[in-house]
Scaffold this motif. Structure first.
Motif, short mmCIF file in Angstrom:
data_model
loop_
_atom_site.label_atom_id
_atom_site.label_comp_id
_atom_site.label_asym_id
_atom_site.label_seq_id
_atom_site.Cartn_x
_atom_site.Cartn_y
_atom_site.Cartn_z
N THR A 32 0.84 -1.19 0.00
CA THR A 32 0.00 0.00 0.00
C THR A 32 0.88 1.25 0.00
O THR A 32 2.06 1.19 0.34
CB THR A 32 -0.91 0.06 1.24
OG1 THR A 32 -0.12 0.31 2.40
CG2 THR A 32 -1.72 -1.22 1.42
N VAL A 33 0.28 2.35 -0.38
CA VAL A 33 0.88 3.66 -0.17
C VAL A 33 -0.10 4.43 0.71
O VAL A 33 -1.26 4.63 0.34
CB VAL A 33 1.15 4.42 -1.49
CG1 VAL A 33 1.57 5.86 -1.22
CG2 VAL A 33 2.22 3.70 -2.30
N VAL A 34 0.37 4.82 1.89
CA VAL A 34 -0.45 5.59 2.82
C VAL A 34 -0.15 7.06 2.56
O VAL A 34 1.01 7.46 2.47
CB VAL A 34 -0.15 5.19 4.28
CG1 VAL A 34 -0.92 6.07 5.25
CG2 VAL A 34 -0.50 3.72 4.50
N THR A 35 -1.21 7.85 2.42
CA THR A 35 -1.07 9.26 2.07
C THR A 35 -1.85 10.16 3.01
O THR A 35 -2.82 9.73 3.64
CB THR A 35 -1.56 9.52 0.63
OG1 THR A 35 -2.92 9.09 0.53
CG2 THR A 35 -0.71 8.78 -0.40
N SER A 36 -1.42 11.40 3.06
CA SER A 36 -2.14 12.43 3.81
C SER A 36 -1.67 13.79 3.30
O SER A 36 -0.66 13.88 2.58
CB SER A 36 -1.86 12.31 5.32
OG SER A 36 -2.69 13.19 6.05
N HIS A 106 5.29 12.94 -9.19
CA HIS A 106 5.61 11.90 -10.17
C HIS A 106 4.47 10.92 -10.42
O HIS A 106 4.66 9.95 -11.16
CB HIS A 106 6.85 11.13 -9.71
CG HIS A 106 8.04 12.01 -9.52
ND1 HIS A 106 8.76 12.53 -10.57
CD2 HIS A 106 8.62 12.48 -8.39
CE1 HIS A 106 9.75 13.27 -10.10
NE2 HIS A 106 9.67 13.26 -8.78
N VAL A 107 3.31 11.14 -9.81
CA VAL A 107 2.17 10.24 -9.99
C VAL A 107 0.89 11.04 -10.21
O VAL A 107 0.80 12.21 -9.82
CB VAL A 107 1.96 9.30 -8.77
CG1 VAL A 107 3.13 8.35 -8.60
CG2 VAL A 107 1.72 10.10 -7.50
N ASP A 108 -0.08 10.39 -10.83
CA ASP A 108 -1.41 11.00 -10.96
C ASP A 108 -2.19 10.69 -9.70
O ASP A 108 -2.19 9.54 -9.23
CB ASP A 108 -2.15 10.44 -12.17
CG ASP A 108 -1.53 10.87 -13.49
OD1 ASP A 108 -0.93 11.97 -13.54
OD2 ASP A 108 -1.64 10.11 -14.46
N TRP A 109 -2.85 11.70 -9.15
CA TRP A 109 -3.64 11.50 -7.95
C TRP A 109 -4.72 12.57 -7.89
O TRP A 109 -4.66 13.59 -8.58
CB TRP A 109 -2.78 11.53 -6.69
CG TRP A 109 -2.05 12.83 -6.43
CD1 TRP A 109 -0.86 13.23 -6.97
CD2 TRP A 109 -2.49 13.91 -5.60
NE1 TRP A 109 -0.52 14.48 -6.51
CE2 TRP A 109 -1.50 14.92 -5.66
CE3 TRP A 109 -3.61 14.12 -4.79
CZ2 TRP A 109 -1.61 16.12 -4.97
CZ3 TRP A 109 -3.71 15.31 -4.10
CH2 TRP A 109 -2.72 16.29 -4.18
N ALA A 110 -5.69 12.33 -7.05
CA ALA A 110 -6.77 13.29 -6.79
C ALA A 110 -7.04 13.28 -5.29
O ALA A 110 -6.89 12.25 -4.63
CB ALA A 110 -8.03 12.91 -7.55
N ALA A 111 -7.43 14.41 -4.77
CA ALA A 111 -7.76 14.49 -3.35
C ALA A 111 -9.05 13.74 -3.08
O ALA A 111 -10.03 13.87 -3.81
CB ALA A 111 -7.91 15.94 -2.91
N GLY A 112 -9.02 12.92 -2.04
CA GLY A 112 -10.22 12.20 -1.62
C GLY A 112 -11.13 13.10 -0.80
O GLY A 112 -10.87 14.30 -0.63
N VAL A 113 -12.18 12.52 -0.28
CA VAL A 113 -13.15 13.26 0.52
C VAL A 113 -12.49 13.94 1.71
O VAL A 113 -12.80 15.07 2.06
CB VAL A 113 -14.29 12.31 0.99
CG1 VAL A 113 -15.24 13.01 1.94
CG2 VAL A 113 -15.03 11.76 -0.21
#
Length: 182
Positions: A32-36, A106-113
């Motif tokens: 997993t990759v844990v993000t904040s 370096h990655v595609d991402w979007a902010a979650g809720v």
């Protein structure tokens, strides 16, 4: 009735750290990759110390290095996301395990809720609010209360076993009734 406590057993010497690591490596885990997102912007780190804790209420457990930028962001934000990596995301796992200062660039991402980054292409994502944090040795054990979850049914998992990553199990094809790859 009185129950008397038995004296503790004598402490045995801890196993050699390399031998202990080798034994733990025989337990296959997902990656997993844990993000904040904290005061210094979005952060993330590769983690294989992740598991579900309960279904009602939905909660998960994550372990992070106490000195990591990811833990610092989670502590500040009070929320995080667990991005469960798909079989084809080894490069993402390696990036987030590196010391690269701006991994998110370096990655595609979007902010979650909850504002935590959700990585494009992940097999699943779980968004959480931080319910508890317990300091243990060099790590923090985090309990997250799940606020949102998504799942890609067509994705095989990225597996970590004996210090190496392996691309899936062929289970996604089987679940869709397709033949497994040769």
């Amino acid at each position: 009735m009185t129950i008397e406590a038995t004296p503790p057993a004598p402490l045995l010497p801890a196993p050699d750290p390399l031998a202990f690591r080798a034994v733990c490596g025989t337990f296959a885990t997902g990656v997993t990759v844990v993000t904040s997102t904290g005061p210094d912007g979005p952060q993330g780190g590769t983690v294989n110390s992740f598991t579900s804790l309960s279904a009602e209420p939905p909660q998960v457990i994550v372990c992070l290095a106490r000195q990591s930028r990811t833990w610092q962001a989670i502590e500040a934000a009070g929320s995080f996301a667990v991005n469960i990596l798909a079989a084809d995301q080894q490069a993402v796992a390696r990036l987030f395990a590196s010391r690269e200062p701006d991994k998110m660039a370096h990655v595609d991402w979007a902010a979650g809720v909850n504002g935590a980054p959700l990585l494009a292409g992940a097999a699943g994502s779980i968004e959480c609010t931080l319910s508890a944090a317990l300091e243990q040795a060099t790590h923090m054990l985090l309990i997250g209360s799940v606020t949102a979850a998504t799942n890609r049914h067509d994705a095989d998992p990225l597996i970590f076993f004996r210090s190496a990553m392996h691309e899936g199990l062929g289970g996604a094809e089987a679940a869709r009734g397709l033949p497994r790859p040769a």
